[in-house]
Write a protein that holds these residues in place. Structure first.
Motif, short mmCIF file in Angstrom:
data_model
loop_
_atom_site.label_atom_id
_atom_site.label_comp_id
_atom_site.label_asym_id
_atom_site.label_seq_id
_atom_site.Cartn_x
_atom_site.Cartn_y
_atom_site.Cartn_z
N LYS A 169 19.55 51.46 45.65
CA LYS A 169 18.43 50.99 46.47
C LYS A 169 18.69 51.29 47.95
O LYS A 169 17.78 51.66 48.68
CB LYS A 169 18.23 49.49 46.26
CG LYS A 169 17.02 48.95 46.94
CD LYS A 169 16.79 47.49 46.58
CE LYS A 169 15.53 46.98 47.26
NZ LYS A 169 15.29 45.57 46.94
N ALA A 170 19.93 51.18 48.38
CA ALA A 170 20.30 51.48 49.76
C ALA A 170 20.53 52.97 49.99
O ALA A 170 20.92 53.38 51.08
CB ALA A 170 21.56 50.70 50.13
N GLU A 171 20.30 53.78 48.95
CA GLU A 171 20.49 55.23 48.98
C GLU A 171 21.93 55.63 49.28
O GLU A 171 22.20 56.69 49.84
CB GLU A 171 19.51 55.89 49.95
CG GLU A 171 18.07 55.67 49.56
CD GLU A 171 17.07 56.34 50.48
OE1 GLU A 171 17.46 56.78 51.59
OE2 GLU A 171 15.90 56.42 50.09
N GLN A 172 22.87 54.78 48.86
CA GLN A 172 24.29 55.08 49.05
C GLN A 172 24.92 55.70 47.81
O GLN A 172 26.02 56.23 47.88
CB GLN A 172 25.04 53.80 49.42
CG GLN A 172 24.70 53.27 50.79
CD GLN A 172 25.43 51.98 51.04
OE1 GLN A 172 24.85 50.91 50.91
NE2 GLN A 172 26.69 52.08 51.40
N TRP A 173 24.26 55.58 46.68
CA TRP A 173 24.77 56.11 45.42
C TRP A 173 23.73 57.08 44.86
O TRP A 173 22.65 56.68 44.47
CB TRP A 173 25.03 54.98 44.43
CG TRP A 173 25.62 55.42 43.13
CD1 TRP A 173 24.94 55.61 41.96
CD2 TRP A 173 26.98 55.73 42.85
NE1 TRP A 173 25.81 56.02 40.97
CE2 TRP A 173 27.07 56.11 41.50
CE3 TRP A 173 28.14 55.74 43.63
CZ2 TRP A 173 28.28 56.47 40.91
CZ3 TRP A 173 29.33 56.11 43.03
CH2 TRP A 173 29.39 56.46 41.69
N ASN A 174 24.07 58.37 44.88
CA ASN A 174 23.14 59.39 44.42
C ASN A 174 23.83 60.28 43.40
O ASN A 174 24.71 61.06 43.76
CB ASN A 174 22.67 60.23 45.61
CG ASN A 174 21.98 59.38 46.66
OD1 ASN A 174 20.83 59.05 46.52
ND2 ASN A 174 22.72 58.98 47.68
N VAL A 175 23.44 60.12 42.16
CA VAL A 175 24.02 60.92 41.08
C VAL A 175 22.89 61.60 40.34
O VAL A 175 21.96 60.96 39.88
CB VAL A 175 24.84 60.03 40.11
CG1 VAL A 175 25.36 60.84 38.94
CG2 VAL A 175 26.00 59.37 40.86
N GLU A 176 22.95 62.92 40.28
CA GLU A 176 21.95 63.70 39.56
C GLU A 176 22.60 64.31 38.33
O GLU A 176 23.70 64.85 38.41
CB GLU A 176 21.40 64.83 40.43
CG GLU A 176 20.58 64.34 41.59
CD GLU A 176 19.98 65.49 42.37
OE1 GLU A 176 19.56 66.48 41.74
OE2 GLU A 176 19.97 65.41 43.60
N VAL A 177 21.90 64.20 37.21
CA VAL A 177 22.39 64.84 35.99
C VAL A 177 21.31 65.77 35.46
O VAL A 177 20.13 65.57 35.68
CB VAL A 177 22.79 63.79 34.91
CG1 VAL A 177 23.99 63.00 35.36
CG2 VAL A 177 21.64 62.89 34.57
N TYR A 178 21.75 66.80 34.78
CA TYR A 178 20.81 67.75 34.18
C TYR A 178 21.23 68.10 32.78
O TYR A 178 22.31 67.81 32.35
CB TYR A 178 20.71 69.03 35.04
CG TYR A 178 22.03 69.67 35.36
CD1 TYR A 178 22.55 70.64 34.51
CD2 TYR A 178 22.77 69.30 36.49
CE1 TYR A 178 23.76 71.24 34.80
CE2 TYR A 178 23.97 69.90 36.77
CZ TYR A 178 24.46 70.86 35.93
OH TYR A 178 25.67 71.48 36.20
#
Length: 101
Positions: free
Chosen positions: A92-101
């Motif tokens: 929510k605070a945009e501190q954790w960004n993990v993208e999976v594909y």
């Protein structure tokens, strides 16, 4: 490239680590994956995640996110923190960004 520019501006406040699956190996000679690198730096990552000025960006194959969660669940529990709830707050605070594909 944006990350490299950020690192040039504030090298003491920035760390960029690349993991190229199946091209790198860990100390045991096993394939290196993002979750392998996270495990390598788990305690340091956890300490950083407790600060409100830490931002994490990771991208990789589907399934790595569960393995990363498994690593951080136990570290968070040592501080009596529910990792999955804490992760929601970080997202929510945009501190954790993990993208999976």
């Amino acid at each position: 490239m944006e990350f490299e520019l950020m690192k040039e501006k504030a090298p003491e406040n920035f760390r960029l680590k690349f993991v190229v699956s199946r091209e790198q190996t860990n100390d045991k000679g096993e394939n290196m994956y993002i979750q392998t690198r996270v495990a390598q730096y788990a305690e340091e990552i956890w300490e950083l995640l407790k600060k409100d000025n830490t931002f994490i960006y990771m991208c990789g194959l589907k399934g790595m996110d569960k393995r990363i969660d498994n690593i951080l669940v136990s570290l968070a529990a040592k501080d009596s923190i529910d990792w999955l709830e804490y992760k929601r707050q970080l997202k929510k605070a945009e501190q954790w960004n993990v993208e999976v594909y």
